[in-house]
Write an enzyme that holds these catalytic residues in place. Structure first.
Site, PDB file in Angstrom:
ATOM      1  N   CYS A  24      -6.619   5.660   7.175  1.00  0.00           N
ATOM      2  CA  CYS A  24      -5.954   4.554   6.481  1.00  0.00           C
ATOM      3  C   CYS A  24      -4.972   3.895   7.433  1.00  0.00           C
ATOM      4  CB  CYS A  24      -5.240   5.086   5.235  1.00  0.00           C
ATOM      5  SG  CYS A  24      -4.281   3.850   4.353  1.00  0.00           S
ATOM      6  N   GLY A  25      -5.163   2.618   7.726  1.00  0.00           N
ATOM      7  CA  GLY A  25      -4.302   1.907   8.670  1.00  0.00           C
ATOM      8  C   GLY A  25      -2.868   1.791   8.188  1.00  0.00           C
ATOM      9  N   ASN A  26      -2.683   1.350   6.938  1.00  0.00           N
ATOM     10  CA  ASN A  26      -1.325   1.245   6.406  1.00  0.00           C
ATOM     11  C   ASN A  26      -0.701   2.618   6.218  1.00  0.00           C
ATOM     12  OD1 ASN A  26      -1.133  -1.565   6.301  1.00  0.00           O
ATOM     13  ND2 ASN A  26      -2.076  -1.661   4.275  1.00  0.00           N
TER      14      ASN A  26
ATOM     15  N   ASN B 242      -7.176   9.885  -0.056  1.00  0.00           N
ATOM     16  CA  ASN B 242      -7.164   8.844  -1.067  1.00  0.00           C
ATOM     17  C   ASN B 242      -6.655   9.431  -2.383  1.00  0.00           C
ATOM     18  OD1 ASN B 242      -8.408   6.600   0.407  1.00  0.00           O
ATOM     19  ND2 ASN B 242     -10.241   7.889   0.436  1.00  0.00           N
TER      20      ASN B 242
ATOM     21  N   ASN C  86       0.887  -1.168   0.000  1.00  0.00           N
ATOM     22  CA  ASN C  86       0.000   0.000   0.000  1.00  0.00           C
ATOM     23  C   ASN C  86       0.926   1.220   0.000  1.00  0.00           C
ATOM     24  OD1 ASN C  86      -2.969   0.562   2.098  1.00  0.00           O
ATOM     25  ND2 ASN C  86      -2.689   0.838  -0.075  1.00  0.00           N
TER      26      ASN C  86
ATOM     27  N   CYS D  68      -4.690  -3.324   2.657  1.00  0.00           N
ATOM     28  CA  CYS D  68      -5.498  -2.261   3.270  1.00  0.00           C
ATOM     29  C   CYS D  68      -5.522  -2.505   4.773  1.00  0.00           C
ATOM     30  CB  CYS D  68      -6.908  -2.267   2.691  1.00  0.00           C
ATOM     31  SG  CYS D  68      -8.043  -1.113   3.518  1.00  0.00           S
ATOM     32  N   GLY D  69      -4.924  -1.598   5.539  1.00  0.00           N
ATOM     33  CA  GLY D  69      -4.798  -1.801   6.982  1.00  0.00           C
ATOM     34  C   GLY D  69      -6.116  -1.867   7.720  1.00  0.00           C
ATOM     35  N   THR D  70      -7.025  -0.926   7.424  1.00  0.00           N
ATOM     36  CA  THR D  70      -8.324  -0.960   8.094  1.00  0.00           C
ATOM     37  C   THR D  70      -9.140  -2.159   7.617  1.00  0.00           C
ATOM     38  OG1 THR D  70      -9.159   0.598   6.425  1.00  0.00           O
ATOM     39  CG2 THR D  70      -8.464   1.518   8.551  1.00  0.00           C
TER      40      THR D  70
ATOM     41  N   GLU E 128     -10.716  -0.957  -2.639  1.00  0.00           N
ATOM     42  CA  GLU E 128     -10.800   0.256  -1.827  1.00  0.00           C
ATOM     43  C   GLU E 128     -11.570   1.372  -2.527  1.00  0.00           C
ATOM     44  OE1 GLU E 128      -7.772   1.855   0.657  1.00  0.00           O
ATOM     45  OE2 GLU E 128      -6.406   0.196   0.197  1.00  0.00           O
ATOM     46  N   ARG E 129     -12.526   1.939  -1.804  1.00  0.00           N
ATOM     47  CA  ARG E 129     -13.182   3.149  -2.295  1.00  0.00           C
ATOM     48  C   ARG E 129     -12.144   4.270  -2.288  1.00  0.00           C
ATOM     49  NH1 ARG E 129     -16.511   6.173   2.612  1.00  0.00           N
ATOM     50  NH2 ARG E 129     -14.705   6.369   3.966  1.00  0.00           N
TER      51      ARG E 129
END
Length: 255
Positions: free
Chosen positions: A71-73, A63, A11, A195-197, A185-186
């Site tokens: 965003c987690g990552n 984004n 990511n 995607c972290g989340t 991912e949106r």
């Protein structure tokens, strides 16, 4: 503008040190151009590290289409970047769009505390929750050959989710302690390498039905781990752990 490029399990993000406030007025068009993989630097998102009173820093995430979310990552990459900038040593506390977060870094591995999850909803046999961003979780078979773009795009643009958008995760069980996750991912409107989340949401659905305190997660871009304390269907003390690396740095003309 000076920038840095970071990736967390594939990511990838354009990172900007904006503690001086110099880039507060960066436009959506600028962000879209910088994230464009043919006409810009190329990234899943752009992150500004801002000064934040009472915190080590602020993570200001966008984004690739210019929309904002958590965003987690991206947050893990932000921690690695802030550590590189000597903003903190070892442990930090930062603020993001979804609230405050604690994080730690040890030998390039970032451990990020996520927000509590107090509602995991059912959508037929699938699950929906918010882990800083809204996520849809669906278990599938033969995930390596699964058409993530087509099915993810269909769910994201379905009647229930089209207006606000949703990230769509497809999950396959690998073992009693490990899952494989692929995410549409949106905001990117495509599959990303990780995607972290989304990994967090997928892991919580797995922990929901298993007597575990952690789960290993495989993604296209690498391996992560999620820890959580379960209280019924609620989860607290959630941590996302994995690597984040600086790829390169440079200067870019915004004109």
């Amino acid at each position: 503008m000076e920038f840095y490029k970071y990736q967390g399990t594939g990511n990838d993000f354009v990172m900007i040190d904006n503690r001086s406030g110099e880039w507060n007025d960066l436009s959506i068009e600028n962000i879209q151009k910088l994230c464009d993989r043919r006409f810009g630097i190329g990234a899943d998102g752009l992150i500004k590290i801002n000064h934040a009173e009472g915190y080590d820093f602020e993570v200001d995430y966008y984004n690739s289409d210019g929309s904002k979310s958590f965003c987690g990552n991206g947050a893990r990459c932000s921690v690695a970047f802030a550590f590189f900038l000597d903003i903190f040593e070892g442990k930090c506390k930062f603020i993001a769009i979804d609230g405050e977060h604690d994080a730690e870094i040890h030998n390039g591995i970032i451990k990020l505390k996520m927000g509590d999850v107090n509602a995991i909803l059912n959508d037929g046999e699938d699950k929906v929750m918010d882990t800083g961003s809204p996520h849809y979780v669906k278990y599938v078979e033969d995930i390596v050959n699964y058409n993530v773009f087509a099915h993810g795009n269909g769910i994201r643009n379905s009647e229930n989710y089209k207006e606000k958008g949703i990230n769509v995760n497809f999950v396959e069980k690998i073992s009693d302690e490990e899952i494989f996750v692929r995410t549409y991912e949106r905001g990117v409107e495509d599959e990303t390498y990780s995607c972290g989340t989304g990994v967090t949401a997928s892991a919580l659905t797995f922990l929901q039905n298993n007597n575990l305190i952690s789960v290993k997660v495989k993604t296209l871009g690498g391996n992560l781990k999620v820890y959580a304390e379960k209280n019924g269907d609620n989860f607290q003390n959630i941590w996302l752990e994995g690597p984040a690396k600086q790829v390169f740095r440079g200067k870019v003309d915004l004109l």
